[in-house]
Scaffold this motif. Structure first.
Motif, short mmCIF file in Angstrom:
data_model
loop_
_atom_site.label_atom_id
_atom_site.label_comp_id
_atom_site.label_asym_id
_atom_site.label_seq_id
_atom_site.Cartn_x
_atom_site.Cartn_y
_atom_site.Cartn_z
N LEU A 159 6.35 3.91 7.57
CA LEU A 159 7.37 3.25 8.39
C LEU A 159 6.76 2.17 9.28
CD1 LEU A 159 9.83 4.82 7.55
CD2 LEU A 159 10.20 5.48 9.92
N ASN A 160 5.55 2.42 9.82
CA ASN A 160 4.90 1.46 10.72
C ASN A 160 4.50 0.16 10.03
OD1 ASN A 160 5.05 3.00 13.07
ND2 ASN A 160 3.15 4.10 12.62
N MET A 161 4.41 0.20 8.71
CA MET A 161 4.04 -1.01 7.97
C MET A 161 5.20 -1.99 7.87
SD MET A 161 0.98 -0.02 7.06
CE MET A 161 0.42 -1.00 5.71
N ILE A 162 6.43 -1.49 7.91
CA ILE A 162 7.60 -2.35 7.67
C ILE A 162 7.82 -3.34 8.82
CG2 ILE A 162 10.09 -2.39 7.21
CD1 ILE A 162 9.68 0.41 5.88
N PRO A 163 7.85 -2.91 10.09
CA PRO A 163 7.99 -3.89 11.19
C PRO A 163 6.66 -4.56 11.54
CG PRO A 163 8.06 -1.67 12.06
CD PRO A 163 7.93 -1.53 10.59
N ARG A 164 5.64 -4.30 10.73
CA ARG A 164 4.31 -4.89 10.88
C ARG A 164 3.62 -4.48 12.17
NH1 ARG A 164 2.29 -11.15 10.49
NH2 ARG A 164 0.29 -10.67 9.55
N PHE A 165 3.75 -3.19 12.52
CA PHE A 165 2.93 -2.65 13.60
C PHE A 165 1.47 -2.62 13.14
CE2 PHE A 165 6.82 -0.03 15.05
CZ PHE A 165 7.32 -1.13 15.72
N TYR A 166 1.28 -2.39 11.84
CA TYR A 166 -0.03 -2.47 11.20
C TYR A 166 0.12 -3.28 9.92
CZ TYR A 166 -1.20 1.61 14.12
OH TYR A 166 -1.41 2.46 15.18
N ASP A 167 -0.98 -3.88 9.49
CA ASP A 167 -0.99 -4.60 8.22
C ASP A 167 -1.67 -3.76 7.15
OD1 ASP A 167 0.41 -6.90 8.63
OD2 ASP A 167 -1.30 -8.12 9.21
N ALA A 168 -1.20 -3.91 5.92
CA ALA A 168 -1.77 -3.17 4.79
C ALA A 168 -3.20 -3.62 4.53
CB ALA A 168 -0.92 -3.37 3.55
N ALA A 169 -4.06 -2.65 4.20
CA ALA A 169 -5.43 -2.98 3.80
C ALA A 169 -5.44 -3.50 2.37
CB ALA A 169 -6.33 -1.76 3.93
N LYS A 170 -4.57 -2.92 1.55
CA LYS A 170 -4.42 -3.36 0.17
C LYS A 170 -2.94 -3.37 -0.17
CE LYS A 170 -8.76 -1.31 -1.52
NZ LYS A 170 -9.34 -0.32 -2.48
N GLY A 171 -2.58 -4.18 -1.15
CA GLY A 171 -1.19 -4.22 -1.61
C GLY A 171 -0.30 -5.09 -0.74
N GLU A 172 1.01 -5.01 -0.99
CA GLU A 172 1.98 -5.85 -0.29
C GLU A 172 3.16 -5.02 0.19
OE1 GLU A 172 2.11 -10.21 -2.22
OE2 GLU A 172 2.81 -8.63 -3.55
N VAL A 173 3.64 -5.36 1.39
CA VAL A 173 4.89 -4.82 1.91
C VAL A 173 5.88 -5.97 1.92
CG1 VAL A 173 6.05 -3.70 3.84
CG2 VAL A 173 3.66 -3.14 3.35
N LEU A 174 6.95 -5.84 1.18
CA LEU A 174 7.94 -6.91 1.05
C LEU A 174 9.24 -6.53 1.76
CD1 LEU A 174 7.51 -7.68 -2.77
CD2 LEU A 174 6.32 -8.76 -0.86
N VAL A 175 9.79 -7.44 2.52
CA VAL A 175 11.10 -7.28 3.14
C VAL A 175 11.95 -8.46 2.70
CG1 VAL A 175 12.40 -7.27 5.29
CG2 VAL A 175 10.31 -5.93 5.10
#
Length: 574
Positions: free
Chosen positions: A375-391
């Motif tokens: 959940l914290n990855m979606i509002p970009r509280f943290y950035d992914a080390a690998k891969g992509e989170v798309l909104v």
């Protein structure tokens, strides 16, 4: 500290004004001994009363001018110092607000509070003192030396011998105290941490009878601050008696050699009196600089800590050119892995799923399985080390953060309310929401019942941290805050845990109608909360080990079966 002084640029006109006033004030101080010398050598020696009165009147006017300049200098320097510290606090606060959770966790909340308050106060004090003393002291030293040389070159050698001794003494003491003040600020961080933990955890401390243990922990932290401060202040305190000793010895030397020169007819009594005053002015100016050196080491340590905040760059930055999304409410994870700072392993690994508008995606799993991390990855509280989170089809790294977060209604795991009224807290989700929208959000969140029973309804006050409402009430108000926003994406991070089963069911039924056009992602511990979801992600040790509906997972996923078995009775399963 020089980097911070760039913040004085907006006040350059006031600084120039202070310089002019300090210069005039110093000239008046330098002129007074010369006038007194004239009165003694001419007026008193010759018995000329009118000359004494005339020069005395001039002395009064000069003294009055110096007093006015000193008062104005104090006023303007205070104005500069307060404005500078206000601007600096604003910069530090805004910088901290831009940090990701990684930087906040790295520095620590207690340390950031100390840097924003205590450290900036130390620098502010130096700025004010610098305006008052550090500008006048060098001018006074140079001016007094010139005037002393005019009176008697031979006697001036005493001053020229004394000054290097004082400078060396100050330098040696400052060398030892600077590291101590750095340690002291770090100890203050620790003290603030202990106080903060005690205030926020007072219920736990009392229920486990740890009051005495916490008092001991506080005393230990306070003792460490006192010990370092005492050592530093003892060293700095030695400066004053040393300076007074040097001053008195210097005056004795001047009177001794001055008496010889008067006896030889090379010096007048008034000139000797004036010379002693110029010597005193030089010494007291050096004392003023010494006081600055008492403050500067601690302020320097504070300035370093403030610059650490201002110069820290968050890895989460705005893109140079933000991409405009074409979709609405779509969330997709593509082979996402993420690990917390200092951790040896990823918290989540190779996570892939899609959540669409009109769907409810639920995430369930054991404690520490990585549910909240997703959940914290979606509002970009943290950035992914690998891969992509798309909104909405766009990588969150390529979206403007404010625009990204405007699409999201977030309810955190730990419900957070702010000081103000219930209405103020709901408006946090949407500033221009009408009372009708606020009440509608409270209805959906099943909060109307308890809010209507409160004396002032939606205008009822909420105390700091929401301590005057229960855990379930806080959760429902947090949910209402997200609902009033009418976002494209709802994120519920274990937001129903404090609700009873009946309220939970009613709330989810109301939410289903309210969010039919939005994407809903729920993190939950209860199977009853997630069993109606469009898809359920089963997490275990940072991996998705199952994905499907409640019925599908009951047939195919062993971990989900164990969760269900541990929570639901057989009749509820059927």
């Amino acid at each position: 500290m020089l980097k911070l002084f760039k913040g004085l640029k907006p006040y350059w006109t006031l600084v120039i004004g202070v310089l002019v006033l300090v210069f005039i004030s110093t000239l008046t101080d330098l002129e007074l001994p010369d006038l007194m010398s004239d009165i003694v050598d001419t007026g008193i020696v010759q018995g000329d009363v009118s000359y004494i009165l005339g020069r005395g009147g001039v002395m009064l006017l000069v003294a009055l001018l110096g007093t006015v300049c000193t008062i104005l200098t104090s006023y303007l320097s205070s104005k500069i110092g307060m404005g500078f510290s206000r601007d600096l606090r604003k910069k530090v606060f805004e910088k901290v607000e831009s940090f990701s959770l990684t930087e906040i966790n790295e520095m620590g909340t207690a340390s950031l509070i100390t840097r924003t308050t205590n450290d900036i106060n130390q620098v502010q004090m130096v700025v004010i003192m610098m305006m008052r003393m550090m500008l006048s002291a060098p001018i006074m030293i140079v001016g007094a030396l010139i005037m002393a040389l005019r009176k008697d070159v031979e006697l001036s050698k005493v001053i020229l011998v004394v000054i290097p001794i004082i400078i060396v003494t100050i330098a040696i003491i400052a060398k030892f105290t600077l590291p101590m003040f750095q340690k002291m600020q770090n100890k203050i961080d620790k003290l603030n941490l202990v106080v903060r933990e005690n205030l926020t955890g007072i219920r736990v401390i009392r229920v486990f009878n740890k009051v005495e243990a916490e008092q001991e922990r506080f005393n230990q932290a306070s003792l460490e601050v006192s010990r370092i401060a005492t050592m530093a202040n003892r060293l700095m305190g030695a400066l004053m008696p040393l300076m007074m000793l040097i001053l008195n010895l210097s005056i004795i030397a001047v009177i001794w050699f001055g008496g010889i020169r008067i006896n030889d007819g090379d010096l007048m009594v008034g000139d000797l009196m004036a010379f002693i005053q110029y010597l005193t002015q030089v010494m007291f100016s050096l004392l003023m600089l010494t006081m600055m050196f008492v403050l500067i080491p601690r302020a320097q340590a504070s300035a370093v800590r403030i610059n650490e905040v201002l110069e820290m760059e968050s890895p989460i930055q705005e893109p140079k050119e933000a991409i405009q999304p074409q979709l609405k409410g779509y969330v997709e994870f593509k082979n996402v892995s993420f690990g917390y700072e200092g951790a040896e392993e990823y918290a989540i690994s190779n996570i892939s799923f899609v959540a669409k508008p009109g769907e409810v995606t639920a995430i369930i799993g054991g404690t520490g399985s990585g549910k909240s991390s997703i959940l914290n990855m979606i509002p970009r509280f943290y950035d992914a080390a690998k891969g992509e989170v798309l909104v909405d089809g766009v990588n969150v790294r390529d979206m403007n953060q404010q625009e990204l977060r405007s699409k999201i209604g977030y309810v955190p795991q730990k419900a957070m309310l702010f000081t103000g009224t219930i209405r103020d807290n709901i408006l946090y989700g949407k500033e221009d929401a009408t009372d009708e929208e606020v009440r509608h959000a409270l209805d959906i969140a099943q909060a109307t019942d308890f809010v209507s029973k409160m004396k002032e309804g939606i205008e009822s006050p909420i105390s700091q941290g929401g301590t005057n409402v229960s855990g379930g009430q806080k959760q429902r108000l947090s949910i209402a805050r997200a609902i009033v926003r009418k976002p494209e994406i709802y994120l519920f991070d274990d937001s129903f845990s404090a609700l009873d089963f009946k309220t939970d069911a009613q709330l989810r039924a109301a939410l289903k109608k309210e969010t039919k056009d939005s994407t809903v992602i729920i993190v939950a511990q209860r199977v009853s909360t997630v069993m109606d979801a469009t898809r359920i992600l089963v997490m275990d040790e940072g991996h998705i080990v199952g994905m499907g509906t409640h019925e599908e997972l009951l047939q195919t996923n062993e971990i989900y079966q164990q969760i269900v078995e541990s929570q639901l009775k057989k009749g509820e399963e059927e």
